[in-house]
Design a protein around this motif. Structure first.
Motif, PDB file in Angstrom:
ATOM      1  N   ILE A 192       0.844  -1.209   0.000  1.00  0.00           N
ATOM      2  CA  ILE A 192       0.000   0.000   0.000  1.00  0.00           C
ATOM      3  C   ILE A 192       0.871   1.247   0.000  1.00  0.00           C
ATOM      4  O   ILE A 192       0.633   2.205  -0.753  1.00  0.00           O
ATOM      5  CB  ILE A 192      -0.953  -0.018   1.205  1.00  0.00           C
ATOM      6  CG1 ILE A 192      -1.979  -1.157   1.047  1.00  0.00           C
ATOM      7  CG2 ILE A 192      -1.665   1.323   1.358  1.00  0.00           C
ATOM      8  CD1 ILE A 192      -2.838  -1.369   2.279  1.00  0.00           C
TER       9      ILE A 192
ATOM     10  N   ASN B 189       3.811   1.654  -1.107  1.00  0.00           N
ATOM     11  CA  ASN B 189       4.629   1.803  -2.314  1.00  0.00           C
ATOM     12  C   ASN B 189       3.825   1.704  -3.605  1.00  0.00           C
ATOM     13  O   ASN B 189       4.400   1.550  -4.688  1.00  0.00           O
ATOM     14  CB  ASN B 189       5.739   0.751  -2.309  1.00  0.00           C
ATOM     15  CG  ASN B 189       6.811   1.026  -1.277  1.00  0.00           C
ATOM     16  OD1 ASN B 189       7.752   1.778  -1.521  1.00  0.00           O
ATOM     17  ND2 ASN B 189       6.675   0.411  -0.105  1.00  0.00           N
ATOM     18  N   ASN B 190       2.495   1.776  -3.476  1.00  0.00           N
ATOM     19  CA  ASN B 190       1.596   1.738  -4.643  1.00  0.00           C
ATOM     20  C   ASN B 190       1.808   0.488  -5.510  1.00  0.00           C
ATOM     21  O   ASN B 190       1.800   0.549  -6.742  1.00  0.00           O
ATOM     22  CB  ASN B 190       1.793   2.993  -5.505  1.00  0.00           C
ATOM     23  CG  ASN B 190       1.411   4.263  -4.759  1.00  0.00           C
ATOM     24  OD1 ASN B 190       0.366   4.307  -4.109  1.00  0.00           O
ATOM     25  ND2 ASN B 190       2.269   5.271  -4.843  1.00  0.00           N
TER      26      ASN B 190
END
Length: 564
Positions: A499, A501-502
């Motif tokens: 989450i 670090n996308n």
């Protein structure tokens, strides 16, 4: 030994060679030689695992343990059921998802700056520890030969057997070895069951055995009386060694030849099933025939020294077996010996070629050259193991104990690297080096007892690993993302990292919660089965009715939560 016994042995050796050579992969490549191109079903994969752990040393070591501490002495290795079941439900599917060629190659996928770690583990595990393991298997075979054929040089016989194992191993590769393993395992376990029956009948039955063995030697769990495994040692094995110590076949987080067989399975489901079958066969099916023979040997040969107590198992063969059956039991020991030697030669060579020679020492050469070098490596470690056997070690169970104590703590990093992105290559190096240093300090400087040594080594290693983590860099986002997307490790730490670090969230093949349920069910199933068989054999029917519900609970949980 009658001429009929010799014929049985020769037939066994011929069948083994034919199965191994004819069963090899038709394609001559590194992938087929070391991993069977990922073609194994769960039964072949799991049976090959359990055949490898059933070495010539195993019945002798169990006899040594029973002579020293009775049935409860087997908790030295029974405690490792915790590590084995962890591999089944927490790690086997992750290993298969990784797609690596060896378990050491995982560090390349998991860490930055992994080259040193990869080379270090190749030398430490694939060469040094592998030679030690091969040596104690050779030592057991040597003791067997000394008892059965005192007029023949045991060194010559063991050297010849090692040469035979090297020849068919170098020809057949993993697929041929594993098919031979399956044949060898069922021959070995069936023969040991026959020996147990003959042994108990020889002294007049179970009631006579129970009368002549002191009660503390017949307890499965440790007793406060002398003759049982000390309670402190038992607690140390269960709560510390079971998850923290590196031991071949029960590595924390999976690894070694267990990982090799997992990676050779067809898919994740077969990987999980294979390790479950291995764990059941290893802890539930095999022990009791050895234990019964060990107990009877203590009655018939009470004056054996601790160093020679393991020979009691072989003396029982000479004492109770009729013509033909002795040859069958000798073949069983040869089967156990050859299956272990073959696997360790192939497994060690896979490390040397795929984690050291090909990536660092000799790149971009033909696969035929790598295969030739792998066979040369197998010959070299065969010779080294024979030297260690003949000149450096005395007892098998003593080497078992040393490995468990001197590796306490390494399990922490081998487990945590799957579940927390912060762990790096420096922490894993520390996890392997500090246990050896702390073991020496605890043993010779502080003179700790068994439990104290386990505590000192494991806790000290964990502290050292955490300190190393605080002062070394994090693994890069690119490396962690590649690992996360390929392996799909479960747990809150990876979810939070993804989450932050996308990175797209991934779903693991088995969730952490489901793995936990299955692990608990596995403990009920395996230990309940182990206890139930023991109580049934010993006639402890009141205890049997207490252990049977555990088996039922374990079966229910396994069926309910096993991945469909």
């Amino acid at each position: 030994m009658n001429w009929i016994d010799y014929i049985v042995i020769v037939i066994f050796l011929l069948i083994t060679y034919i199965i191994a050579v004819r069963g090899k992969s038709k394609e001559e490549s590194l992938d087929s030689y070391f991993q069977a191109k990922g073609s194994f079903g769960w039964f072949l994969s799991g049976t090959a695992m359990v055949a490898t752990t059933f070495a010539a040393d195993t019945p002798l070591s169990v006899t040594e343990l029973v002579a020293a501490n009775g049935i409860s002495g087997n908790w030295l290795w029974w405690c490792l059921v915790v590590s084995s079941l962890s591999t089944v439900y927490f790690f086997s599917h992750l290993w298969k998802a990784s797609g690596v060629h060896t378990d050491i190659e995982l560090v390349k996928l998991r860490y930055d700056d992994s080259d040193f770690l990869r080379g270090f583990k190749t030398i430490y595990i694939g060469v040094l520890l592998n030679v030690i393991i091969l040596s104690w298997v050779n030592l057991a075979m040597q003791k067997i030969v000394q008892v059965l054929f005192p007029e023949i040089s045991s060194e010559l016989v063991v050297t010849s057997l090692m040469l035979f194992a090297f020849v068919y191993t170098s020809i057949s590769g993993l697929e041929g070895i594993s098919k031979a393993d399956a044949f060898q395992f069922f021959l070995a376990i069936g023969s040991c069951i026959l020996l147990a029956i003959f042994s108990v009948q020889y002294i007049g039955g179970m009631e006579v055995l129970k009368q002549k063995i002191k009660p503390s030697h017949l307890t499965i769990l440790p007793s406060m009386e002398a003759g049982s495994i000390p309670l402190k040692s038992f607690l140390g094995l269960i709560f510390i060694a079971s998850w923290s110590s590196w031991y071949p076949g029960s590595e924390p987080g999976g690894g070694g030849y267990i990982a090799q067989r997992i990676l050779a399975a067809k898919d994740k489901r077969n990987a999980v099933f294979s390790t479950l079958w291995f764990t059941l066969a290893h802890y539930f099916l095999r022990p009791w025939p050895w234990i019964l023979v060990a107990l009877v040997s203590g009655i018939l040969f009470p004056n054996l020294s601790p160093a020679d107590s393991g020979k009691g198992f072989v003396l029982m063969m000479k004492e109770v077996l009729p013509v033909g059956f002795l040859g069958l039991l000798v073949s069983a020991f040869l089967a156990a010996y050859l299956s272990t030697i073959a696997t360790h030669l192939n497994w060690g060579a896979s490390y040397f070629i795929q984690d050291l020679y090909e990536p660092f020492l000799s790149r971009n050469k033909s696969e035929n050259e790598y295969l030739r070098v792998s066979k040369l490596f197998q010959l070299i470690i065969s010779i080294l193991s024979l030297i260690v056997t003949f000149y450096l070690i005395d007892t098998v169970s003593g080497v078992w104990t040393f490995l468990i104590q001197a590796s306490a703590g390494v399990g922490f990093v081998l487990i945590a690297r799957w579940y927390h992105p912060r762990f790096n290559s420096y922490s894993e190096i520390a996890g392997f080096i500090f246990p050896l240093i702390l073991f020496k300090i605890g043993k010779f400087l502080f003179e700790f007892d068994y439990l104290g040594l386990l505590l000192f080594t494991s806790i000290g290693t964990i502290i050292c690993v955490i300190i190393i983590l605080l002062f070394t860099p994090k693994v890069s986002k690119e490396t962690l993302e590649k690992f996360y997307l390929k392996v799909c490790p479960p747990g809150i730490f990876w979810k939070n990292w993804a989450i932050a670090n996308n990175v797209p969230l991934q779903t693991s093949y088995i969730s952490l919660a489901t793995s936990t349920y299955l692990f608990i069910g596995g403990i009920f199933l395996v230990l309940g089965s182990l206890f139930s068989v023991g109580h049934l054999i010993l006639g402890n029917y009141s205890y049997l009715f207490l252990s049977l519900p555990s088996v039922i609970i374990g079966v229910f949980i396994t069926i309910r939560f096993f991945p469909k």
